[in-house]
Design a protein around this motif. Structure first.
Motif, PDB file in Angstrom:
ATOM      1  N   THR A   1      47.139  47.165  44.865  1.00 38.22           N
ATOM      2  CA  THR A   1      46.651  48.139  43.893  1.00 38.22           C
ATOM      3  C   THR A   1      46.740  47.594  42.482  1.00 38.22           C
ATOM      4  O   THR A   1      45.782  47.665  41.702  1.00 38.22           O
ATOM      5  N   LEU A   2      47.885  47.037  42.130  1.00 39.15           N
ATOM      6  CA  LEU A   2      48.073  46.515  40.773  1.00 39.15           C
ATOM      7  C   LEU A   2      47.111  45.370  40.465  1.00 39.15           C
ATOM      8  O   LEU A   2      46.594  45.256  39.345  1.00 39.15           O
ATOM      9  N   LEU A   3      46.860  44.524  41.456  1.00 38.04           N
ATOM     10  CA  LEU A   3      45.986  43.375  41.230  1.00 38.04           C
ATOM     11  C   LEU A   3      44.508  43.742  41.332  1.00 38.04           C
ATOM     12  O   LEU A   3      43.663  43.030  40.798  1.00 38.04           O
ATOM     13  N   GLY A   4      44.204  44.837  42.015  1.00 41.10           N
ATOM     14  CA  GLY A   4      42.806  45.237  42.166  1.00 41.10           C
ATOM     15  C   GLY A   4      42.259  45.997  40.985  1.00 41.10           C
ATOM     16  O   GLY A   4      41.049  45.964  40.722  1.00 41.10           O
ATOM     17  N   ILE A   5      43.121  46.695  40.251  1.00 41.74           N
ATOM     18  CA  ILE A   5      42.646  47.527  39.140  1.00 41.74           C
ATOM     19  C   ILE A   5      41.960  46.713  38.047  1.00 41.74           C
ATOM     20  O   ILE A   5      40.887  47.114  37.567  1.00 41.74           O
ATOM     21  N   PRO A   6      42.501  45.571  37.566  1.00 42.40           N
ATOM     22  CA  PRO A   6      41.817  44.839  36.489  1.00 42.40           C
ATOM     23  C   PRO A   6      40.397  44.424  36.834  1.00 42.40           C
ATOM     24  O   PRO A   6      39.482  44.555  36.011  1.00 42.40           O
ATOM     25  N   TYR A   7      40.186  43.903  38.046  1.00 40.49           N
ATOM     26  CA  TYR A   7      38.824  43.536  38.447  1.00 40.49           C
ATOM     27  C   TYR A   7      37.914  44.761  38.429  1.00 40.49           C
ATOM     28  O   TYR A   7      36.778  44.706  37.932  1.00 40.49           O
ATOM     29  N   ALA A   8      38.397  45.860  39.005  1.00 36.08           N
ATOM     30  CA  ALA A   8      37.577  47.064  39.084  1.00 36.08           C
ATOM     31  C   ALA A   8      37.293  47.646  37.702  1.00 36.08           C
ATOM     32  O   ALA A   8      36.207  48.185  37.455  1.00 36.08           O
ATOM     33  N   VAL A   9      38.255  47.548  36.792  1.00 31.75           N
ATOM     34  CA  VAL A   9      38.051  48.062  35.437  1.00 31.75           C
ATOM     35  C   VAL A   9      36.902  47.324  34.759  1.00 31.75           C
ATOM     36  O   VAL A   9      36.065  47.935  34.080  1.00 31.75           O
ATOM     37  N   ARG A  10      36.836  46.024  34.926  1.00 30.95           N
ATOM     38  CA  ARG A  10      35.764  45.249  34.309  1.00 30.95           C
ATOM     39  C   ARG A  10      34.400  45.692  34.835  1.00 30.95           C
ATOM     40  O   ARG A  10      33.418  45.776  34.083  1.00 30.95           O
ATOM     41  N   ILE A  11      34.319  45.976  36.137  1.00 28.64           N
ATOM     42  CA  ILE A  11      33.052  46.404  36.733  1.00 28.64           C
ATOM     43  C   ILE A  11      32.628  47.765  36.186  1.00 28.64           C
ATOM     44  O   ILE A  11      31.475  47.968  35.777  1.00 28.64           O
ATOM     45  N   VAL A  12      33.567  48.724  36.179  1.00 25.96           N
ATOM     46  CA  VAL A  12      33.239  50.070  35.707  1.00 25.96           C
ATOM     47  C   VAL A  12      32.927  50.060  34.219  1.00 25.96           C
ATOM     48  O   VAL A  12      31.995  50.724  33.752  1.00 25.96           O
TER      49      VAL A  12
END
Length: 282
Positions: free
Chosen positions: A150-161
């Motif tokens: 979860t912690l490592l997935g949020i930064p990638y997803a934030v950039r996409i959104v």
């Protein structure tokens, strides 16, 4: 006189929903299979019923694993933990990234700091970070792997959104609503999010598959679920050495994981709103 409209043309949303349900059917069946599996398992998951890597027979339809336990019973029982973990990762990452990404687009001054923090976090090697978090977590186990993913997935997803929301935030109707005094909550819920459904659905599907992948890789690294727990990912690692003796011990959980991931991605793609296309002049 206007030509009669066919039901299929009149209800594109219905067609999209029907297509999504058809694509999601394998995943839904696997979820039901995983939920009902423990009740249907013919043998205890930790009790040897045959010799190690035994071939399929009447007493063990999928043969035995490395300890002679019934592969079918472990397959029926091992799906729910993996699905629940991947689903929790996907929900938390998608929800968090959506909130942070929209905030970044609507408040550029804050967004610059958010994007810089995300860029720095992305530089951290994911496998190494998962190992560090899982090993440092008290007790380790599945919760540690889920927290790391979860912690490592949020930064990638934030950039996409944030990238998708930035184009929406720059449109005239959002700027007009902001100039009219609408608060951040109204802009987010009523102006931006309805136009990000495609991105969010696609992101959720990707994060779910990523969650399945991370849990499976962690099992190969002897992190997360531990023996004698029944888990599809753990079954693959435990029985890899005997794949030539009883291919079902590895092939059955591999097939279940692959079918689940593909079905969820196809369903998310089908639910995404269709992009408008220019009309062809008559």
């Amino acid at each position: 006189m206007t030509a009669p409209t066919t039901p299929a043309a009149a209800k594109p949303g219905t067609r999209r929903t029907r297509r999504a349900l058809q694509r999601a059917l394998p995943a839904l069946l696997l979820v039901l299979f995983a939920l009902a599996g423990p009740l249907l398992a013919p043998h205890p998951i930790d009790a040897p019923v045959t010799f190690p890597y035994a071939e399929a027979d009447a007493g063990a339809p999928l043969g035995g694993d490395q300890l002679g336990r019934d592969v079918l019973s472990r397959l029926l029982t091992g799906g729910a933990p993996l699905i629940a973990t991947a689903l929790a990762i996907a929900v938390v990452v998608t929800a968090s990234a959506t909130a942070i990404g929209v905030l970044s687009a609507l408040r550029p001054a804050v967004g610059r700091w958010i994007e810089r923090a995300a860029d720095l976090t992305i530089l951290l090697p994911s496998v190494l970070a998962i190992m560090l978090i899982a090993l440092a977590w008290p007790g380790g186990g599945r919760l540690a792997v889920a927290a790391a993913a979860t912690l490592l997935g949020i930064p990638y997803a934030v950039r996409i959104v944030a990238a998708a929301a930035a184009s929406v935030a720059a449109t005239g109707y959002v700027e007009a609503a902001a100039a009219g005094g609408e608060n951040l909550w109204h802009l987010t819920v009523h102006e931006v999010l309805p136009n990000l459904r495609s991105t969010i659905l696609a992101l959720f599907g990707l994060r779910f598959v990523e969650g399945v992948y991370i849990v499976s890789v962690a099992a190969f690294l002897q992190l997360g679920p531990q023996p004698p727990e029944a888990d599809w990912a753990l079954m693959i690692r435990e029985n890899a050495a005997g794949i030539t003796l009883n291919p079902w011990a590895v092939g059955a959980p591999c097939f279940a994981i692959g079918l689940l991931a593909i079905s969820v991605n196809l369903a998310a793609e089908a639910l995404a709103p269709a992009r408008p296309t220019p009309e062809t002049p008559l």
